[in-house]
Design an enzyme around this catalytic site. Structure first.
Site, mmCIF file in Angstrom:
data_model
loop_
_atom_site.group_PDB
_atom_site.id
_atom_site.type_symbol
_atom_site.label_atom_id
_atom_site.label_comp_id
_atom_site.label_asym_id
_atom_site.label_seq_id
_atom_site.Cartn_x
_atom_site.Cartn_y
_atom_site.Cartn_z
ATOM 1 N N GLY A 125 3.893 6.058 4.456
ATOM 2 C CA GLY A 125 3.088 5.910 3.241
ATOM 3 C C GLY A 125 3.898 5.524 2.007
ATOM 4 O O GLY A 125 3.337 5.374 0.915
ATOM 5 N N GLY A 127 5.650 2.715 1.313
ATOM 6 C CA GLY A 127 5.405 1.352 0.839
ATOM 7 C C GLY A 127 4.169 1.327 -0.044
ATOM 8 O O GLY A 127 4.134 0.672 -1.089
ATOM 9 N N TYR A 158 -0.554 -5.893 2.417
ATOM 10 C CA TYR A 158 -0.958 -6.159 1.029
ATOM 11 C C TYR A 158 -2.477 -6.225 0.885
ATOM 12 O O TYR A 158 -3.024 -5.808 -0.136
ATOM 13 C CB TYR A 158 -0.310 -7.454 0.524
HETATM 14 C C1 LIG Z 1 6.173 -3.811 4.396
HETATM 15 C C2 LIG Z 1 6.772 -2.443 4.062
HETATM 16 C C3 LIG Z 1 7.236 -2.418 2.619
HETATM 17 C C4 LIG Z 1 5.691 -1.379 4.274
HETATM 18 O O1 LIG Z 1 6.227 -0.109 3.934
HETATM 19 P P1 LIG Z 1 5.817 1.210 4.729
HETATM 20 O O2 LIG Z 1 6.376 2.371 3.998
HETATM 21 O O3 LIG Z 1 6.185 1.090 6.143
HETATM 22 O O4 LIG Z 1 4.229 1.161 4.607
HETATM 23 P P2 LIG Z 1 3.235 2.422 4.520
HETATM 24 O O5 LIG Z 1 3.702 3.467 5.467
HETATM 25 O O6 LIG Z 1 3.063 2.801 3.098
HETATM 26 O O7 LIG Z 1 1.890 1.787 5.052
HETATM 27 C C5 LIG Z 1 0.720 1.717 4.259
HETATM 28 C C6 LIG Z 1 -0.360 1.077 5.117
HETATM 29 O O8 LIG Z 1 0.022 -0.263 5.461
HETATM 30 C C7 LIG Z 1 0.086 -0.392 6.876
HETATM 31 N N1 LIG Z 1 1.269 -1.226 7.172
HETATM 32 C C8 LIG Z 1 2.554 -0.885 7.025
HETATM 33 N N2 LIG Z 1 3.350 -1.916 7.379
HETATM 34 C C9 LIG Z 1 2.520 -2.903 7.759
HETATM 35 C C10 LIG Z 1 2.718 -4.216 8.235
HETATM 36 N N3 LIG Z 1 3.941 -4.720 8.405
HETATM 37 N N4 LIG Z 1 1.628 -4.953 8.522
HETATM 38 C C11 LIG Z 1 0.400 -4.450 8.361
HETATM 39 N N5 LIG Z 1 0.123 -3.211 7.916
HETATM 40 C C12 LIG Z 1 1.187 -2.445 7.615
HETATM 41 C C13 LIG Z 1 0.250 1.010 7.427
HETATM 42 O O9 LIG Z 1 -0.248 1.088 8.735
HETATM 43 C C14 LIG Z 1 -0.558 1.803 6.441
HETATM 44 O O10 LIG Z 1 -1.941 1.678 6.762
HETATM 45 P P3 LIG Z 1 -2.943 2.943 6.555
HETATM 46 O O11 LIG Z 1 -2.944 3.218 5.066
HETATM 47 O O12 LIG Z 1 -4.233 2.412 7.067
HETATM 48 O O13 LIG Z 1 -2.345 4.037 7.359
HETATM 49 C C15 LIG Z 1 7.944 -2.086 5.000
HETATM 50 O O14 LIG Z 1 7.488 -2.164 6.321
HETATM 51 C C16 LIG Z 1 9.168 -2.982 4.836
HETATM 52 O O15 LIG Z 1 10.030 -2.720 3.993
HETATM 53 N N6 LIG Z 1 9.256 -4.026 5.667
HETATM 54 C C17 LIG Z 1 10.448 -4.892 5.667
HETATM 55 C C18 LIG Z 1 10.564 -5.703 4.409
HETATM 56 C C19 LIG Z 1 9.353 -6.562 4.170
HETATM 57 O O16 LIG Z 1 8.848 -7.239 5.064
HETATM 58 N N7 LIG Z 1 8.881 -6.556 2.906
HETATM 59 C C20 LIG Z 1 7.783 -7.343 2.472
HETATM 60 C C21 LIG Z 1 8.274 -8.703 2.084
HETATM 61 S S1 LIG Z 1 6.931 -9.759 1.608
#
Ligand SMILES: CC(C)(COP(=O)(O)OP(=O)(O)OC[C@H]1O[C@@H](n2cnc3c(N)ncnc32)[C@H](O)[C@@H]1OP(=O)(O)O)[C@@H](O)C(=O)NCCC(=O)NCCS
Length: 178
Positions: A125, A127, A158
């Site tokens: 959670g 992100g 997003y």
């Molecule tokens: C994308 C990122 C920031 C998400 O952070 P996170 O802490 O894992 O996300 P959260 O745990 O807050 O997830 C929030 C919601 O988004 C969903 N989610 C998380 N990552 C996701 C993904 N890659 N694709 C789709 N949904 C995603 C989760 O399932 C969650 O859904 P819910 O609220 O229905 O349970 C993280 O995965 C990351 O740093 N990725 C690598 C860098 C990156 O790709 N950044 C974005 C560049 S555009």
């Protein structure tokens, strides 16, 4: 790499808390007792451009991003409108586990860059809370058009936060040097 340009739709039914001001937001407790590998950690955020660039580089390495010259990264941070760090504390040290920054015309538009959560802390959670803070701070500054460029694999992340693609047919366009 392909990107999507995504816009944040400013819905009036959202209950923005505007009690956190853009200034004076260092070390705010965001999540208490987050479970991580058997440990319970307090996660803080700060709005601060005094960032340890090596810690940021390590964080970006951890998600496999291509390295960028630190001098340019520093310049980008120095010229950003907003930078937000997520971290936990151990032995008086701040351990950076999340980051996002925003550029803006300080009035109408803002674009979010470099959103990252360390892999060991993903799926908890963070992100979402990081993005919530970013949007909250921008709304506090009365900025209503918020855009970002999403890698294809994070578009639905997003979307869940209220971002939409191509409103009214608007397309993101790019120019790169040959
Ligand atoms: C994308 C990122 C920031 C998400 O952070 P996170 O802490 O894992 O996300 P959260 O745990 O807050 O997830 C929030 C919601 O988004 C969903 N989610 C998380 N990552 C996701 C993904 N890659 N694709 C789709 N949904 C995603 C989760 O399932 C969650 O859904 P819910 O609220 O229905 O349970 C993280 O995965 C990351 O740093 N990725 C690598 C860098 C990156 O790709 N950044 C974005 C560049 S555009």
């Amino acid at each position: 790499m392909s990107f999507w340009k995504i816009f944040f739709k400013n819905t009036s039914d959202m209950n923005w808390q505007t009690n956190i001001e853009l200034e004076n937001t260092e070390n705010i407790l965001l999540v208490k007792h987050l479970e991580n590998e058997g440990q319970y950690l307090d996660i803080y955020f700060s709005i601060d451009d005094d960032i340890n660039l090596y810690d940021l580089e390590k964080l970006c390495d951890s998600v496999g991003w291509v390295r960028r010259p630190l001098k340019k990264v520093k310049m980008a941070i120095d010229h950003s409108f907003l930078t937000i760090c997520l971290f936990y504390k151990s032995c008086q040290k701040k351990n950076l586990i999340g980051f996002a920054r925003v550029t803006s015309d300080n009035s109408f538009n803002a674009t979010i860059w470099d959103v990252v959560i360390h892999p060991k802390f993903q799926g908890k959670g963070l992100g979402k809370v990081l993005m919530d803070q970013v949007i909250k701070q921008l709304r506090y500054s009365d900025i209503s058009t918020i855009t970002l460029f999403a890698d294809p694999q994070v578009v639905s992340f997003y979307r869940n936060l209220g971002f939409i693609t191509d409103p009214d047919g608007v397309k993101g366009m790019f120019w790169y040097p040959l």
